[in-house]
Design a protein around this motif. Structure first.
Motif, PDB file in Angstrom:
ATOM      1  N   GLU A 230       0.827  -1.204   0.000  1.00  0.00           N
ATOM      2  CA  GLU A 230       0.000   0.000   0.000  1.00  0.00           C
ATOM      3  C   GLU A 230       0.866   1.261   0.000  1.00  0.00           C
ATOM      4  O   GLU A 230       0.533   2.259  -0.645  1.00  0.00           O
ATOM      5  CB  GLU A 230      -0.917  -0.001   1.217  1.00  0.00           C
ATOM      6  CG  GLU A 230      -1.945   1.113   1.220  1.00  0.00           C
ATOM      7  CD  GLU A 230      -2.964   0.967   2.332  1.00  0.00           C
ATOM      8  OE1 GLU A 230      -4.025   1.632   2.250  1.00  0.00           O
ATOM      9  OE2 GLU A 230      -2.719   0.203   3.282  1.00  0.00           O
ATOM     10  N   LEU A 231       1.982   1.211   0.707  1.00  0.00           N
ATOM     11  CA  LEU A 231       2.884   2.362   0.781  1.00  0.00           C
ATOM     12  C   LEU A 231       3.516   2.668  -0.572  1.00  0.00           C
ATOM     13  O   LEU A 231       3.619   3.834  -0.968  1.00  0.00           O
ATOM     14  CB  LEU A 231       3.983   2.087   1.813  1.00  0.00           C
ATOM     15  CG  LEU A 231       5.071   3.151   1.958  1.00  0.00           C
ATOM     16  CD1 LEU A 231       4.500   4.418   2.579  1.00  0.00           C
ATOM     17  CD2 LEU A 231       6.230   2.609   2.817  1.00  0.00           C
ATOM     18  N   THR A 232       3.935   1.628  -1.285  1.00  0.00           N
ATOM     19  CA  THR A 232       4.664   1.831  -2.538  1.00  0.00           C
ATOM     20  C   THR A 232       3.773   1.844  -3.774  1.00  0.00           C
ATOM     21  O   THR A 232       4.166   2.371  -4.816  1.00  0.00           O
ATOM     22  CB  THR A 232       5.709   0.721  -2.734  1.00  0.00           C
ATOM     23  OG1 THR A 232       5.040  -0.557  -2.820  1.00  0.00           O
ATOM     24  CG2 THR A 232       6.703   0.688  -1.575  1.00  0.00           C
ATOM     25  N   LYS A 233       2.580   1.236  -3.686  1.00  0.00           N
ATOM     26  CA  LYS A 233       1.682   1.074  -4.842  1.00  0.00           C
ATOM     27  C   LYS A 233       2.378   0.291  -5.957  1.00  0.00           C
ATOM     28  O   LYS A 233       2.051   0.447  -7.144  1.00  0.00           O
ATOM     29  CB  LYS A 233       1.218   2.432  -5.386  1.00  0.00           C
ATOM     30  CG  LYS A 233       0.580   3.352  -4.359  1.00  0.00           C
ATOM     31  CD  LYS A 233      -0.702   2.806  -3.811  1.00  0.00           C
ATOM     32  CE  LYS A 233      -1.352   3.797  -2.842  1.00  0.00           C
ATOM     33  NZ  LYS A 233      -2.560   3.260  -2.193  1.00  0.00           N
ATOM     34  N   ALA A 258      12.969   3.762  -6.300  1.00  0.00           N
ATOM     35  CA  ALA A 258      12.521   3.071  -7.511  1.00  0.00           C
ATOM     36  C   ALA A 258      11.441   2.042  -7.203  1.00  0.00           C
ATOM     37  O   ALA A 258      10.740   1.585  -8.119  1.00  0.00           O
ATOM     38  CB  ALA A 258      13.707   2.388  -8.188  1.00  0.00           C
ATOM     39  N   LEU A 259      11.284   1.681  -5.949  1.00  0.00           N
ATOM     40  CA  LEU A 259      10.271   0.700  -5.568  1.00  0.00           C
ATOM     41  C   LEU A 259       8.881   1.314  -5.458  1.00  0.00           C
ATOM     42  O   LEU A 259       7.898   0.600  -5.310  1.00  0.00           O
ATOM     43  CB  LEU A 259      10.644   0.050  -4.232  1.00  0.00           C
ATOM     44  CG  LEU A 259      11.896  -0.839  -4.247  1.00  0.00           C
ATOM     45  CD1 LEU A 259      12.245  -1.276  -2.840  1.00  0.00           C
ATOM     46  CD2 LEU A 259      11.673  -2.057  -5.139  1.00  0.00           C
ATOM     47  N   PHE A 260       8.809   2.651  -5.548  1.00  0.00           N
ATOM     48  CA  PHE A 260       7.527   3.333  -5.460  1.00  0.00           C
ATOM     49  C   PHE A 260       6.938   3.569  -6.849  1.00  0.00           C
ATOM     50  O   PHE A 260       7.659   3.820  -7.812  1.00  0.00           O
ATOM     51  CB  PHE A 260       7.672   4.685  -4.742  1.00  0.00           C
ATOM     52  CG  PHE A 260       7.959   4.552  -3.282  1.00  0.00           C
ATOM     53  CD1 PHE A 260       6.935   4.568  -2.354  1.00  0.00           C
ATOM     54  CD2 PHE A 260       9.270   4.374  -2.823  1.00  0.00           C
ATOM     55  CE1 PHE A 260       7.186   4.441  -0.992  1.00  0.00           C
ATOM     56  CE2 PHE A 260       9.532   4.238  -1.460  1.00  0.00           C
ATOM     57  CZ  PHE A 260       8.495   4.279  -0.557  1.00  0.00           C
ATOM     58  N   PHE A 261       5.608   3.480  -6.925  1.00  0.00           N
ATOM     59  CA  PHE A 261       4.916   3.703  -8.170  1.00  0.00           C
ATOM     60  C   PHE A 261       3.907   4.831  -7.986  1.00  0.00           C
ATOM     61  O   PHE A 261       3.102   4.807  -7.053  1.00  0.00           O
ATOM     62  CB  PHE A 261       4.201   2.435  -8.627  1.00  0.00           C
ATOM     63  CG  PHE A 261       3.377   2.618  -9.880  1.00  0.00           C
ATOM     64  CD1 PHE A 261       3.982   2.584 -11.117  1.00  0.00           C
ATOM     65  CD2 PHE A 261       2.008   2.840  -9.804  1.00  0.00           C
ATOM     66  CE1 PHE A 261       3.234   2.765 -12.270  1.00  0.00           C
ATOM     67  CE2 PHE A 261       1.262   3.021 -10.951  1.00  0.00           C
ATOM     68  CZ  PHE A 261       1.870   2.984 -12.188  1.00  0.00           C
ATOM     69  N   ASP A 262       3.941   5.832  -8.870  1.00  0.00           N
ATOM     70  CA  ASP A 262       3.011   6.939  -8.824  1.00  0.00           C
ATOM     71  C   ASP A 262       2.255   7.016 -10.143  1.00  0.00           C
ATOM     72  O   ASP A 262       2.862   7.064 -11.215  1.00  0.00           O
ATOM     73  CB  ASP A 262       3.732   8.266  -8.577  1.00  0.00           C
ATOM     74  CG  ASP A 262       4.348   8.324  -7.194  1.00  0.00           C
ATOM     75  OD1 ASP A 262       3.578   8.449  -6.233  1.00  0.00           O
ATOM     76  OD2 ASP A 262       5.582   8.228  -7.074  1.00  0.00           O
ATOM     77  N   GLU A 263       0.925   7.018 -10.042  1.00  0.00           N
ATOM     78  CA  GLU A 263       0.100   7.027 -11.259  1.00  0.00           C
ATOM     79  C   GLU A 263       0.370   8.245 -12.127  1.00  0.00           C
ATOM     80  O   GLU A 263       0.293   8.181 -13.356  1.00  0.00           O
ATOM     81  CB  GLU A 263      -1.382   6.974 -10.888  1.00  0.00           C
ATOM     82  CG  GLU A 263      -1.786   5.639 -10.263  1.00  0.00           C
ATOM     83  CD  GLU A 263      -3.269   5.586  -9.953  1.00  0.00           C
ATOM     84  OE1 GLU A 263      -3.939   6.609 -10.146  1.00  0.00           O
ATOM     85  OE2 GLU A 263      -3.745   4.528  -9.513  1.00  0.00           O
ATOM     86  N   ASP A 264       0.695   9.378 -11.507  1.00  0.00           N
ATOM     87  CA  ASP A 264       0.909  10.597 -12.293  1.00  0.00           C
ATOM     88  C   ASP A 264       2.242  10.594 -13.032  1.00  0.00           C
ATOM     89  O   ASP A 264       2.563  11.515 -13.780  1.00  0.00           O
ATOM     90  CB  ASP A 264       0.832  11.832 -11.399  1.00  0.00           C
ATOM     91  CG  ASP A 264       1.847  11.782 -10.255  1.00  0.00           C
ATOM     92  OD1 ASP A 264       2.551  10.756 -10.113  1.00  0.00           O
ATOM     93  OD2 ASP A 264       1.928  12.781  -9.504  1.00  0.00           O
TER      94      ASP A 264
END
Length: 266
Positions: A230-233, A258-264
């Motif tokens: 949930e934190l990284t998406k 780099a482990l995080f994903f942002d929709e924008d």
């Protein structure tokens, strides 16, 4: 929990001045302020629980009245501090702040998050504060929550703090710190490691060994994967175990972001 459920979601109580929709919001606020003052003086916990319910309702109805909303938060926030009639009042007040979802309430929740519990009542109040933090998700909660995860001897509370920190994807300034800290502190108790025993150091907590380490690992590793997902998406980590997350962070030490994903950023 039973008392809180009755107070916040039980049958509607009789309409009085504080709850009548026809009265001006400001007047209802004044009546509630008087009621809370009287009930605190009389040490009437049951009446205070009803007051909290009325304050939360007033805050919701005052969507376009910033002053009433601010004063409502202040009124209910005051019930989280000082000498309270009983812990159920503080728990209900913190739950109310979470339900309000108003950033003005963050300072009251933060204050409670910084108090390590010394008895069962204090533990119950801290659990309520962590629950409110999960609903408000204010950046100032990050450090107190991480401290709970690292230092609390109550592993149920530590696990609850891990779950709450999973809600902070939006906190781009601190989310890498959250990920690294949660993984590092959980990994120290991973089975097969050398353990955390060391000579005592001033102002430093004794590290866990044996059964303590196993219990801590079981509590945190159970909730860690879902919280970090949930934190990284990062959907590529869906289904990953705690061990897998630990390895992923270790393999990306130079670029944990780099482990995080942002929709924008698609």
């Amino acid at each position: 929990s039973a008392v809180l459920a009755l107070a916040l979601s039980g049958p509607a109580f009789a309409e009085e001045g504080t709850t009548q929709p026809g009265r001006p919001l400001e007047e209802r606020l004044e009546l509630l302020e008087d009621a809370v003052s009287d009930h605190k003086r009389a040490k009437d916990a049951d009446a205070l629980l009803i007051d909290i319910r009325a304050i939360v309702s007033l805050h919701e109805q005052a969507a376009s009245n910033a002053k009433v909303r601010k004063m409502s938060v202040k009124l209910i926030g005051g019930l989280t501090r000082g000498r309270l009639v009983c812990s159920s009042v503080a728990v209900a007040a913190l739950d109310g702040l979470g339900r309000m979802g108003d950033p003005e309430g963050a300072r009251y929740v933060e204050s409670r998050l910084k108090r390590m519990p010394s008895n069962a009542q204090a533990t119950t109040i801290l659990r309520a504060a962590i629950g409110a933090a999960k609903q408000l998700c204010d950046d100032r909660f990050v450090n107190p929550l991480l401290k709970i995860v690292k230092d609390s001897k109550n592993y149920t509370l530590a696990a609850q703090a891990v779950q709450t920190l999973g809600k902070f994807h939006h906190c781009k300034r601190k989310r890498v710190k959250i990920l690294k800290t949660l993984v590092e502190t959980t990994a120290k108790d991973r089975p097969g490691m050398k353990g955390r025993s060391k000579d005592p150091v001033p102002n430093d907590q004794y590290r866990h060994t044996g059964e303590l380490a196993r219990n801590r690992w079981q509590a945190l590793s159970r909730v860690l994967p879902a919280a970090l997902l949930e934190l990284t998406k990062n959907e590529s980590m869906k289904g990953a175990s705690a061990d897998w997350w630990i390895e992923a962070v270790n393999n990306n030490k130079r670029n944990v972001g780099a482990l995080f994903f942002d929709e924008d950023e698609e």
